[in-house]
Design an enzyme around this catalytic site. Structure first.
Site, PDB file in Angstrom:
ATOM      1  N   HIS A   1       0.815  -1.218   0.000  1.00 14.34           N
ATOM      2  CA  HIS A   1       0.000   0.000   0.000  1.00 14.34           C
ATOM      3  C   HIS A   1       0.842   1.258   0.000  1.00 14.34           C
ATOM      4  O   HIS A   1       0.554   2.221  -0.702  1.00 14.34           O
ATOM      5  CB  HIS A   1      -0.907   0.022   1.233  1.00 14.34           C
ATOM      6  CG  HIS A   1      -2.107  -0.847   1.075  1.00 14.34           C
ATOM      7  ND1 HIS A   1      -2.494  -1.750   2.014  1.00 14.34           N
ATOM      8  CD2 HIS A   1      -2.990  -0.938   0.060  1.00 14.34           C
ATOM      9  CE1 HIS A   1      -3.581  -2.370   1.589  1.00 14.34           C
ATOM     10  NE2 HIS A   1      -3.904  -1.893   0.403  1.00 14.34           N
TER      11      HIS A   1
ATOM     12  N   ARG B   1      -2.948  -4.496 -15.797  1.00  9.98           N
ATOM     13  CA  ARG B   1      -2.401  -5.794 -15.346  1.00  9.98           C
ATOM     14  C   ARG B   1      -3.237  -6.243 -14.151  1.00  9.98           C
ATOM     15  O   ARG B   1      -3.043  -5.749 -13.040  1.00  9.98           O
ATOM     16  CB  ARG B   1      -0.946  -5.629 -14.894  1.00  9.98           C
ATOM     17  CG  ARG B   1       0.055  -5.359 -16.000  1.00  9.98           C
ATOM     18  CD  ARG B   1       1.465  -5.310 -15.394  1.00  9.98           C
ATOM     19  NE  ARG B   1       2.488  -5.417 -16.400  1.00  9.98           N
ATOM     20  CZ  ARG B   1       3.143  -4.371 -16.928  1.00  9.98           C
ATOM     21  NH1 ARG B   1       2.859  -3.146 -16.533  1.00  9.98           N
ATOM     22  NH2 ARG B   1       4.082  -4.561 -17.836  1.00  9.98           N
TER      23      ARG B   1
ATOM     24  N   GLU C   1       3.529 -11.657 -27.437  1.00 11.54           N
ATOM     25  CA  GLU C   1       4.691 -11.736 -26.542  1.00 11.54           C
ATOM     26  C   GLU C   1       5.506 -12.987 -26.783  1.00 11.54           C
ATOM     27  O   GLU C   1       6.520 -13.202 -26.134  1.00 11.54           O
ATOM     28  CB  GLU C   1       4.313 -11.734 -25.052  1.00 11.54           C
ATOM     29  CG  GLU C   1       3.001 -11.206 -24.703  1.00 11.54           C
ATOM     30  CD  GLU C   1       2.698 -11.205 -23.217  1.00 11.54           C
ATOM     31  OE1 GLU C   1       3.408 -10.537 -22.467  1.00 11.54           O
ATOM     32  OE2 GLU C   1       1.721 -11.851 -22.817  1.00 11.54           O
TER      33      GLU C   1
ATOM     34  N   ASN D   1       8.431  -6.883 -23.213  1.00 11.33           N
ATOM     35  CA  ASN D   1       9.184  -7.444 -22.080  1.00 11.33           C
ATOM     36  C   ASN D   1       9.323  -8.956 -22.264  1.00 11.33           C
ATOM     37  O   ASN D   1      10.402  -9.526 -22.095  1.00 11.33           O
ATOM     38  CB  ASN D   1       8.475  -7.156 -20.755  1.00 11.33           C
ATOM     39  CG  ASN D   1       8.134  -5.694 -20.598  1.00 11.33           C
ATOM     40  OD1 ASN D   1       8.725  -4.850 -21.265  1.00 11.33           O
ATOM     41  ND2 ASN D   1       7.190  -5.382 -19.743  1.00 11.33           N
ATOM     42  N   ASP D   2       8.219  -9.579 -22.607  1.00 14.75           N
ATOM     43  CA  ASP D   2       8.262 -11.031 -22.823  1.00 14.75           C
ATOM     44  C   ASP D   2       8.732 -11.389 -24.226  1.00 14.75           C
ATOM     45  O   ASP D   2       9.436 -12.383 -24.398  1.00 14.75           O
ATOM     46  CB  ASP D   2       6.883 -11.643 -22.550  1.00 14.75           C
ATOM     47  CG  ASP D   2       6.678 -11.893 -21.069  1.00 14.75           C
ATOM     48  OD1 ASP D   2       7.618 -12.416 -20.436  1.00 14.75           O
ATOM     49  OD2 ASP D   2       5.616 -11.545 -20.548  1.00 14.75           O
TER      50      ASP D   2
ATOM     51  N   CYS E   1       2.555  -2.369 -25.300  1.00 11.70           N
ATOM     52  CA  CYS E   1       2.456  -2.029 -23.882  1.00 11.70           C
ATOM     53  C   CYS E   1       3.672  -2.517 -23.093  1.00 11.70           C
ATOM     54  O   CYS E   1       3.708  -2.405 -21.880  1.00 11.70           O
ATOM     55  CB  CYS E   1       1.165  -2.567 -23.289  1.00 11.70           C
ATOM     56  SG  CYS E   1       0.996  -4.349 -23.467  1.00 11.70           S
TER      57      CYS E   1
HETATM   58  C1  PEP Z   1       5.194  -7.526 -21.660  1.00 14.88           C
HETATM   59  O1  PEP Z   1       5.507  -8.706 -21.565  1.00 14.88           O
HETATM   60  O2  PEP Z   1       5.784  -6.705 -22.397  1.00 14.88           O
HETATM   61  C2  PEP Z   1       4.059  -7.006 -20.871  1.00 14.88           C
HETATM   62  C3  PEP Z   1       3.610  -5.787 -21.046  1.00 14.88           C
HETATM   63  O3  PEP Z   1       3.536  -7.827 -19.920  1.00 14.88           O
HETATM   64  P1  PEP Z   1       4.190  -8.075 -18.463  1.00 14.88           P
HETATM   65  O4  PEP Z   1       5.341  -7.122 -18.307  1.00 14.88           O
HETATM   66  O5  PEP Z   1       3.104  -7.839 -17.485  1.00 14.88           O
HETATM   67  O6  PEP Z   1       4.613  -9.505 -18.573  1.00 14.88           O
HETATM   68 MG    MG Z   2       4.186 -10.079 -20.584  1.00 12.78          MG
END
Ligand code: PEP
Ligand code: MG
Length: 575
Positions: free
Chosen positions: A192, A300, A435, A458-459, A506
């Site tokens: 929090h 998310r 991803e 990211n993935d 994203c």
């Molecule tokens: C990603 O994988 O780029 C993504 C936005 O999802 P997360 O970072 O929540 O895995």
């Molecule tokens: Mg991801």
């Protein structure tokens, strides 16, 4: 112990830079002494007055927090108020005063410790959160009994709070004009206090550990880098100078960027490109709106499932999703279904030990395997969509079958809601995250099944380069500039456009201004990112035309290695 320029790594809980002197937050409970009392009734009276005052204070705090930071943040104090009306908690304190003939302060402390021990046996993260709550309530009652000022001690001058643990009520009472930054031994990204720090715009690094004896640090010089999760204790002059420079640039940039808050994101030649925000909780919506976000490109939802003892119910989720939808009005809200697994585990769900969790039972795979959990989320989303403009997104898709199966479950949810007589919005656009390399390669086939794509770099980087995104040792390999990643991005956008659907991004790369001309030239329609980057990216977009960017994309794709690509993008970047 307090050596020169000691670097401590923690969790980047709230962005920004702070430079200043340490102001140590003392632990209230260490100050209580045990005393024998003769007048038991007098002591019980004192306790009752303190409880009544604590109730008044918490009610007022709840109201001001709701006003300042929204209902969600104010809920913390509802939890505190519940302890005050818990008959077992109160009777336990009264019993100790009467039977042991001891002072009320000590009885309160004993009871709090009893509860802490109880909570400690339940190992879930949610219960550890309750532990912080009961300590917070106890400290409040004790300080009233001791006639102390209840408000968290504030720095006499501007300073950086360093605490073993900052309670939610400590954090909400912080004066953001006096508190430059927060360092906390305990805490996580989703605790929090971290959420509140982000809402208040105070840079914070948490979870640095509790080994340091922080009482000795009062008055020490410190730098906080809330973007990277770094704390420099007693930094050398040169580092202070460097960070002062960064801070000045950040401030100057922030004031320059304010002009973009109410402007739509457009390229230099006036082409519309959307810049949206990523959130993990309903409270962050304000942050996105205050920073000029044009919608939520990624919600998310896993944070809703964390820090608790059991799965959230359909109704609980409905409340959160509809709150976000209402706040965003006509602007879109892309809700991603549960992405658990990999590095995000739920303590209360039985999950098998996996050799390769990122390649395992994760995201859509788990949802399809546990339709009861999946359905409660989908139904909440269908119902919440009556109040706004929600779009649904499935994570970690790697095949056409997964989309078809997920859509079958979605259709079953519509039927069930009808049978149950619950109102919902039938139409719901469905998209997927790109991803996995598999998804990028078959983007043409996937695009025929959905309304939009959002590229999760990211993935996508992790799976394309086979580089664990959470492994510090190989973090330098996790690069969006890798030609394989860029080719997959280009291919995904091209295929999607051929099928007539739009594509967003994203993952973190969407906030990287070096790569922006490449993405723009590749045809990306939407960029979605953390609140702190939105204005910078809106400003960056105005420097380029799509035609100009297209040439850069072509040129970039001719280059064969990551270093060359980065160098090229640096060379063509506009100041
Ligand atoms: C990603 O994988 O780029 C993504 C936005 O999802 P997360 O970072 O929540 O895995
Ligand atoms: Mg991801």
């Amino acid at each position: 112990m307090t050596g020169q320029n000691k670097l401590i790594k923690g969790i980047a809980a709230a962005p920004g830079i702070a430079i200043g002197r340490v102001f140590v937050k003392k632990e209230a409970e260490t100050l209580v002494e045990k005393k024998a009392v003769a007048d038991i009734n007098g002591e019980l009276d004192r306790l009752n007055h303190a409880l009544a005052q604590a109730e008044q204070e918490l009610t007022a705090l709840k109201e001001t927090t709701a006003e300042k930071m929204g209902e969600k943040n104010a809920e913390i104090f509802q939890a505190h108020l519940m302890f005050l009306s818990d008959p077992e908690f109160i009777a336990g304190i009264e019993q100790q005063i009467s039977e042991e003939k001891i002072n009320a302060e000590f009885a309160v402390q004993q009871m709090v410790e009893h509860y802490v021990r109880l909570f400690a046996q339940l190992t879930s993260a949610y219960m550890r959160g309750r532990e912080a709550d009961i300590k917070d309530v106890g400290a409040r009652i004790i300080s009233i009994l001791q006639n102390k000022k209840k408000i968290a001690r504030k720095p006499a001058q501007k300073g950086i709070i360093w605490a073993r643990n900052l309670t939610p009520s400590d954090t909400t009472q912080l004066d953001s004009t006096q508190v430059l930054g927060i360092i906390s031994g305990e805490g996580s990204m989703t605790s929090h206090s971290s959420i509140i720090a982000r809402s208040l715009g105070i840079p914070a690094v948490v979870g640095i550990g509790t080994d340091l004896i922080i009482d000795d640090l009062e008055g020490s010089n410190v730098i906080i880098d809330g973007n990277k999760g770094l704390v420099f204790l007693n930094p050398v002059q040169q580092l202070i100078k460097d960070y002062r420079q960064k801070l000045a640039e950040l401030k100057e940039q922030q004031s320059r960027l304010k002009q973009f808050i109410n402007k739509k994101a457009v390229t230099r030649d006036g082409e519309r490109v959307e810049v949206a925000g990523n959130i993990g909780t309903a409270a962050e919506v304000e942050l996105i709106l205050n920073n000029g976000g044009e919608g939520i490109g990624l919600f998310r939802t896993e944070f809703l499932y964390m820090n608790r003892e059991e799965l959230p119910t359909e109704d609980e989720q409905f409340v959160v999703y509809s709150e976000v939808a209402r706040k965003m009005g006509k602007q879109k809200v892309i809700i991603r279904t549960l992405d658990i697994g990999g590095d995000k585990q739920l303590a209360y769900l039985e999950q098998l030990e996996e050799m390769n969790p990122f390649l395992g039972y994760r995201a859509i795979r788990m949802s399809l395997d546990q339709p009861k959990i999946f359905k409660s989320q989908l139904k909440a989303i269908l119902r919440a969509n009556q109040y706004g403009n929600i779009k649904l997104m499935y994570p970690m898709i790697s095949s056409v079958e997964e989309i078809k199966e997920a859509n079958r479950v979605l259709q079953a949810c519509r039927t069930e809601l009808e049978v149950e007589g619950k109102e919902f919005e039938r139409n719901l656009e469905v998209g997927i995250m790109i991803e996995t390399p598999a998804a990028a390669v078959i983007a043409d086939a996937l695009a025929q099944e959905v309304d939009f794509f959002s590229i999760g770099t990211n993935d996508l980087i992790q799976y394309t380069i086979a580089v664990d995104r959470s492994n510090e040792k190989i973090a330098n390999l996790h690069q969006a500039y890798h030609p394989a990643v860029l080719r997959l991005i280009k291919r995904t956008i091209e295929q999607a456009h051929q099928q007539g659907i739009w594509v967003g991004m994203c993952g973190e790369a969407s906030a990287d201004q070096l790569i922006l001309p490449f993405l723009l030239g590749a045809g990306l329609d939407e960029f979605s990112m953390n609140a702190g980057s939105i204005l910078r990216i809106k400003a960056e977009l105005t420097k380029w035309t799509r035609e100009e960017a297209k040439k850069i994309t072509e040129q970039t794709l001719k280059l064969k290695n990551t270093a060359q690509i980065k160098e090229y993008l640096q060379k063509i970047s506009k100041k």
